[in-house]
Design a protein around this motif. Sequence first.
Motif, mmCIF file in Angstrom:
data_model
loop_
_atom_site.group_PDB
_atom_site.id
_atom_site.type_symbol
_atom_site.label_atom_id
_atom_site.label_comp_id
_atom_site.label_asym_id
_atom_site.label_seq_id
_atom_site.Cartn_x
_atom_site.Cartn_y
_atom_site.Cartn_z
ATOM 1 N N VAL A 1 0.848 -1.197 0.000
ATOM 2 C CA VAL A 1 0.000 0.000 0.000
ATOM 3 C C VAL A 1 0.884 1.247 0.000
ATOM 4 C CG1 VAL A 1 -1.674 1.314 1.376
ATOM 5 C CG2 VAL A 1 -1.990 -1.137 1.037
ATOM 6 N N ALA A 2 1.991 1.211 0.728
ATOM 7 C CA ALA A 2 2.906 2.358 0.750
ATOM 8 C C ALA A 2 3.481 2.616 -0.640
ATOM 9 C CB ALA A 2 4.026 2.115 1.761
ATOM 10 N N ASP A 3 3.894 1.553 -1.336
ATOM 11 C CA ASP A 3 4.408 1.727 -2.696
ATOM 12 C C ASP A 3 3.326 2.282 -3.617
ATOM 13 O OD1 ASP A 3 6.959 0.848 -2.067
ATOM 14 O OD2 ASP A 3 6.587 -1.211 -2.737
ATOM 15 N N ARG A 4 2.099 1.805 -3.469
ATOM 16 C CA ARG A 4 1.007 2.311 -4.294
ATOM 17 C C ARG A 4 0.779 3.802 -4.033
ATOM 18 N NH1 ARG A 4 -1.331 -1.835 -7.028
ATOM 19 N NH2 ARG A 4 -0.935 -3.893 -6.161
ATOM 20 N N SER A 5 0.917 4.216 -2.781
ATOM 21 C CA SER A 5 0.790 5.637 -2.463
ATOM 22 C C SER A 5 1.862 6.454 -3.176
ATOM 23 C CB SER A 5 0.906 5.875 -0.950
ATOM 24 O OG SER A 5 -0.315 5.699 -0.304
ATOM 25 N N LYS A 6 3.097 5.993 -3.108
ATOM 26 C CA LYS A 6 4.196 6.722 -3.759
ATOM 27 C C LYS A 6 3.975 6.840 -5.261
ATOM 28 C CE LYS A 6 7.569 5.082 -0.385
ATOM 29 N NZ LYS A 6 8.741 4.207 -0.196
ATOM 30 N N ILE A 7 3.592 5.740 -5.884
ATOM 31 C CA ILE A 7 3.362 5.735 -7.328
ATOM 32 C C ILE A 7 2.203 6.659 -7.686
ATOM 33 C CG2 ILE A 7 2.569 4.288 -9.243
ATOM 34 C CD1 ILE A 7 4.125 1.967 -7.786
ATOM 35 N N THR A 8 1.140 6.584 -6.911
ATOM 36 C CA THR A 8 -0.033 7.430 -7.174
ATOM 37 C C THR A 8 0.333 8.901 -7.094
ATOM 38 O OG1 THR A 8 -1.518 5.713 -6.349
ATOM 39 C CG2 THR A 8 -2.385 7.963 -6.415
ATOM 40 N N ILE A 9 1.074 9.278 -6.072
ATOM 41 C CA ILE A 9 1.471 10.680 -5.925
ATOM 42 C C ILE A 9 2.334 11.114 -7.102
ATOM 43 C CG2 ILE A 9 2.900 12.248 -4.541
ATOM 44 C CD1 ILE A 9 1.743 10.661 -2.084
ATOM 45 N N ALA A 10 3.275 10.290 -7.501
ATOM 46 C CA ALA A 10 4.132 10.648 -8.642
ATOM 47 C C ALA A 10 3.292 10.865 -9.903
ATOM 48 C CB ALA A 10 5.183 9.562 -8.866
ATOM 49 N N MET A 11 2.329 9.976 -10.133
ATOM 50 C CA MET A 11 1.494 10.124 -11.330
ATOM 51 C C MET A 11 0.605 11.358 -11.248
ATOM 52 S SD MET A 11 0.572 6.243 -12.530
ATOM 53 C CE MET A 11 0.084 5.558 -10.964
#
Length: 143
Positions: A57-67
């Motif tokens: 979930v933490a990785d998904r948060s990082k990716i989402t923010i970058a996008m």
Amino acid sequence: MIHDDLYATGLEQRRRMFGPAGAEGQVEHTTDLNDKVQDFVTRVCFGDIWQRDGLSVADRSKITIAMLIAQGKSHEIRVHMRGALANGISPLELREIVVHSILYIGIPGAVEGLRALDEVLAENGISQDLDGESGRTATDTGA
């Protein structure tokens, strides 16, 4: 909306990331205008995709923010930065995502990301003193 296991899982994920206002506060105010969007966000986005194996979930948060920074989606950047803090992403990590974005999307997009981060940290009472980097001099770095 269909209230099934995906819905329940999605609502719980939204609650963990965004609190009651981002979970029940959103779906309880669903209208004929936005019911399809709320259903998709709750069931598919948070009930299915955010639950998949392969990324935390933490990785998904990082990716989402970058996008979102890359797309310049101001409101959603702030929403997901709040969610990222709830998902254990540190303010320093958020800052580094924004700094890294300079390389790939340019300064204006990164500045929007910094504005969002500034607001989210302030509203959460989190200091902007992350690593002492701003106080370093050329002498400190050996330059």
